[in-house]
Design an enzyme around this catalytic site. Sequence first.
Site, PDB file in Angstrom:
ATOM      1  NE  ARG A   1       6.375   0.128  10.669  1.00 54.65           N
ATOM      2  CZ  ARG A   1       4.905  -0.191  10.058  1.00 54.65           C
ATOM      3  NH1 ARG A   1       4.808   0.680   8.699  1.00 54.65           N
ATOM      4  NH2 ARG A   1       3.861  -0.569  10.419  1.00 54.65           N
TER       5      ARG A   1
ATOM      6  NE  ARG B   1       1.852  -4.209  11.622  1.00 54.99           N
ATOM      7  CZ  ARG B   1       3.027  -3.949  10.877  1.00 54.99           C
ATOM      8  NH1 ARG B   1       3.973  -4.302  11.027  1.00 54.99           N
ATOM      9  NH2 ARG B   1       2.877  -3.416   9.543  1.00 54.99           N
TER      10      ARG B   1
ATOM     11  NE  ARG C   1       7.058  -2.450   6.817  1.00 52.77           N
ATOM     12  CZ  ARG C   1       5.874  -2.456   6.662  1.00 52.77           C
ATOM     13  NH1 ARG C   1       5.426  -1.607   5.691  1.00 52.77           N
ATOM     14  NH2 ARG C   1       5.142  -3.200   7.645  1.00 52.77           N
TER      15      ARG C   1
ATOM     16  CE  LYS D   1      -2.363  -0.872   3.970  1.00 50.49           C
ATOM     17  NZ  LYS D   1      -1.531  -2.164   4.284  1.00 50.49           N
TER      18      LYS D   1
ATOM     19  NE  ARG E   1      -4.870  -1.015   9.996  1.00 50.75           N
ATOM     20  CZ  ARG E   1      -3.617  -0.315   9.406  1.00 50.75           C
ATOM     21  NH1 ARG E   1      -3.562   0.911   8.909  1.00 50.75           N
ATOM     22  NH2 ARG E   1      -2.513  -1.021   9.506  1.00 50.75           N
TER      23      ARG E   1
HETATM   24  P1  AMP Z   1       0.523   0.932   9.149  1.00 49.04           P
HETATM   25  O1  AMP Z   1       1.689   1.677   8.867  1.00 49.04           O
HETATM   26  O2  AMP Z   1      -0.754   1.535   8.312  1.00 49.04           O
HETATM   27  O3  AMP Z   1       0.675  -0.511   9.040  1.00 49.04           O
HETATM   28  O4  AMP Z   1      -0.144   1.230  10.821  1.00 49.04           O
HETATM   29  C1  AMP Z   1       0.768   0.846  11.772  1.00 49.04           C
HETATM   30  C2  AMP Z   1      -0.052   0.699  13.045  1.00 49.04           C
HETATM   31  O5  AMP Z   1      -0.750   1.840  13.425  1.00 49.04           O
HETATM   32  C3  AMP Z   1      -0.923  -0.404  13.041  1.00 49.04           C
HETATM   33  O6  AMP Z   1      -0.570  -1.757  13.324  1.00 49.04           O
HETATM   34  C4  AMP Z   1      -2.019   0.194  14.060  1.00 49.04           C
HETATM   35  O7  AMP Z   1      -1.673  -0.110  15.304  1.00 49.04           O
HETATM   36  C5  AMP Z   1      -2.104   1.675  13.839  1.00 49.04           C
HETATM   37  N1  AMP Z   1      -2.838   2.145  12.761  1.00 49.04           N
HETATM   38  C6  AMP Z   1      -2.564   3.011  11.474  1.00 49.04           C
HETATM   39  N2  AMP Z   1      -3.703   3.136  10.802  1.00 49.04           N
HETATM   40  C7  AMP Z   1      -4.738   2.764  11.616  1.00 49.04           C
HETATM   41  C8  AMP Z   1      -6.185   2.805  11.736  1.00 49.04           C
HETATM   42  N3  AMP Z   1      -6.802   3.336  10.565  1.00 49.04           N
HETATM   43  N4  AMP Z   1      -6.850   2.501  12.543  1.00 49.04           N
HETATM   44  C9  AMP Z   1      -6.581   1.612  13.744  1.00 49.04           C
HETATM   45  N5  AMP Z   1      -5.032   1.611  14.141  1.00 49.04           N
HETATM   46  C10 AMP Z   1      -4.273   2.172  12.680  1.00 49.04           C
END
Ligand code: AMP
Length: 187
Positions: free
Chosen positions: A133, A144, A127, A13, A88
Site C-alpha cells: 500500500r 495516519r 503489511r 479492524k 472517522r
Molecule cells: P484505511 O484502509 O481505512 O486505513 O484507509 C486508508 C485511507 O483512505 C485513509 O488514510 C484515508 O486517506 C482514506 N479513508 C478511508 N476511509 C475514510 C473515511 N471514512 N474518511 C476519510 N478518509 C478515509
Amino acid sequence: MNIILLGAPGSGKGTQGTILSKRLDIPRVATGDLLRAAVRDDTPLGREASQFMTRGELVPDRVILGLIEEVLASPEAERGILMDGFPRTVAQAEAVDARLAERGRAVDHVLTFEVPRDELVRRMIGRAAAEGRSDDTPEAFEQRLAVYEEQTTPLLDYYRRRGILTVLDGTGSIDDIAGRVMEAIEQ
Ligand code: AMP
C-alpha cells in the site's frame, strides 16, 4: 445489526471485521477498500481521494459523505452492516446516524481495539511487505496515526456517552481477539 469498528491504523479492524462479518452474515464495508478501488479504476472519486490517501490524511468529508450515504442506502445494507474505517469524523458519525434513523435503525455496537504504538508500527511494516500500500510508509503511517488521534478519537466519547462503545484488547492471537469481539457483541 449495525456495527462500527473504530481503531488506529493497524489495530486489526480489517482482519476482525472480515471474521465478524462472516459470523454475523452481514456485509463488511470498508471505505478504505472502496477508495483504493476507485483510485485503481481512476474514477473521479479516486482522482480526488488519492493525494490525501498517499499523504496519510483523511479524504475530506465533502467527498466522503456522499460515499457513506450511498453505502447505507444500498440494498445489501438493509439487514445490517459492519462499518470498517468509517465514520472517522464527527460529521461522518452524524451522517451515519441520520441515514440509519431514516430506516428506523441505529448503531448497535461500536468496538475499538487497543494496541500499543510499537505493535502498530510492527504490523504496518509487515503489511507494507505483503500488500504494498502506498500509505504504508513510515512517514504516511505516522501521519495516519496522528490523524486518528486528532480527528477520530473524539468519536470514542461520542459513542461512549451513548453506552454502545466497547474497548477491546487488540493484542494476542487473531482467534483470541475474535473471541473478545464475539463476547462484546453477545452482551
Ligand atoms: P484505511 O484502509 O481505512 O486505513 O484507509 C486508508 C485511507 O483512505 C485513509 O488514510 C484515508 O486517506 C482514506 N479513508 C478511508 N476511509 C475514510 C473515511 N471514512 N474518511 C476519510 N478518509 C478515509
